[in-house]
Design an enzyme around this catalytic site. Structure first.
Site, mmCIF file in Angstrom:
data_model
loop_
_atom_site.group_PDB
_atom_site.id
_atom_site.type_symbol
_atom_site.label_atom_id
_atom_site.label_comp_id
_atom_site.label_asym_id
_atom_site.label_seq_id
_atom_site.Cartn_x
_atom_site.Cartn_y
_atom_site.Cartn_z
ATOM 1 N N HIS A 62 -8.068 -0.978 -12.851
ATOM 2 C CA HIS A 62 -8.040 -1.657 -11.740
ATOM 3 C C HIS A 62 -7.967 -1.555 -10.113
ATOM 4 C CE1 HIS A 62 -8.058 -4.940 -14.990
ATOM 5 N NE2 HIS A 62 -6.937 -4.611 -15.074
ATOM 6 N N HIS A 92 0.367 0.504 -5.213
ATOM 7 C CA HIS A 92 -1.196 0.490 -5.481
ATOM 8 C C HIS A 92 -1.976 -0.134 -4.290
ATOM 9 C CE1 HIS A 92 0.050 -3.594 -6.523
ATOM 10 N NE2 HIS A 92 -1.583 -3.917 -6.469
ATOM 11 N N HIS A 94 -5.827 -2.035 -2.807
ATOM 12 C CA HIS A 94 -7.177 -2.301 -3.074
ATOM 13 C C HIS A 94 -8.273 -2.133 -1.660
ATOM 14 C CE1 HIS A 94 -4.451 -4.868 -5.877
ATOM 15 N NE2 HIS A 94 -3.605 -5.068 -4.779
ATOM 16 N N GLU A 104 -6.705 -7.728 0.301
ATOM 17 C CA GLU A 104 -6.198 -8.962 0.381
ATOM 18 C C GLU A 104 -6.235 -9.612 1.309
ATOM 19 O OE1 GLU A 104 -4.324 -7.870 -3.899
ATOM 20 O OE2 GLU A 104 -6.201 -8.327 -4.038
ATOM 21 N N HIS A 117 0.764 -2.035 -1.439
ATOM 22 C CA HIS A 117 1.672 -2.812 -2.383
ATOM 23 C C HIS A 117 1.862 -2.408 -2.944
ATOM 24 C CE1 HIS A 117 -1.751 -6.572 -2.881
ATOM 25 N NE2 HIS A 117 -1.156 -6.369 -1.603
#
Ligand SMILES: NS(=O)(=O)/N=C1/NCCS1
Ligand SMILES: [Zn+2]
Length: 258
Positions: A62, A92, A94, A104, A117
């Site tokens: 992911h 991690h 995004h 996000e 994050h």
């Protein structure tokens, strides 16, 4: 089929297996600075990280994640909007398929190319797993990435990407100091929210830094060489692994700055 970010298993479908997706404190959100409430009672963030707690870097299918030893208090977050001491478990990212999207949280509708994050758990609980489902269980520090000059600290992470290209790959990753990925100014917005990935637990005190860090466009392109797919499967580029903003449902966003 397991959850992901495609039309058939993505954020619009998660509610089928995780009904809390339609809950009252879901994340991320659009942060509207003019509607945030300045709270003079908010303390500065107190982050202390010990690079020797850095263990490995992983493609979990992911995102790309760097995991830390959390058996002691040596990498932890205190103060800010939280009470007590929260230990760093992992960080991690995004990101998008192009530089115009990927974060996000958004700021007055603006999407950044990526978002970091840093995930911490409340040591009033015995472990990350126990804390992950409690309303005060987690504190996640979010840092936006914007396009600019090459970020030498990010480069250390990116060098490992070729060895963890596909889902399930991990490799040892030592002596990395996550504080090198923090902006100079630690002004933040904070609100009560959730994990932005299934199981979407409403357990996160979000702490989103106002100041972004930089990454070059070439560095962003390196993130996009990772794969959602496992070795041997049809290669599926790891991009757009972000959940869009969710309804505020009456929540207040507080600002640590005027
Ligand atoms: N993106 S996020 O940090 O809110 N989601 C997570 N899921 C498991 C640990 S952190
Ligand atoms: Zn995340």
């Amino acid at each position: 089929m397991s959850w992901g970010y495609k039309a058939n298993n993505g954020p619009q479908k998660w509610v089928e297996n995780f009904p809390i997706a339609d809950g009252v404190r879901q994340s991320p959100i659009d942060i509207v600075p003019g509607q945030a409430s300045y709270d003079a009672g908010l303390k500065p963030l107190n982050l202390k990280y010990d690079p020797s707690t850095c263990l490995d870097i992983l493609n979990n299918g992911h995102s790309v994640q760097v995991t830390f030893a959390d058996d002691t208090d040596s990498s932890r977050l205190t103060d800010g909007p939280i009470s007590g001491l929260y230990r760093l478990k992992q960080f991690h990212f995004h990101w998008g398929a192009s530089d115009d999207k990927g974060s996000e949280h958004t700021v007055a509708g603006t999407k950044y190319p990526a978002e970091l994050h840093l995930v911490h758990w409340n040591t009033k609980y015995a472990s990350f797993s126990e804390a992950a489902s409690k309303p005060d269980g987690l504190a996640v520090v979010g840092v936006f990435l914007k396009i600019g000059g090459e970020n030498p600290n990010l480069q250390k992470l990116l060098k490992a990407f070729d060895t963890i290209k596909s889902k399930g790959k991990q490799t040892s990753f030592a002596n990395f100091d996550p504080s090198t990925l923090l902006p100079g100014c630690l002004d933040y917005w904070t609100y009560d929210g959730s994990l932005t990935t299934p199981p979407l637990y409403e357990s996160v005190t979000w702490i989103v830094c106002k100041e972004p860090i930089t990454a070059s466009s070439a560095q962003m392109a390196k993130f996009r060489t990772l794969l959602f797919s496992a070795d041997g499967a049809a290669p599926d580029c790891m991009v757009n692994n972000y959940r869009p903003p969710q309804p505020l449902k009456g929540r207040t966003v507080r600002a640590s700055f005027k």
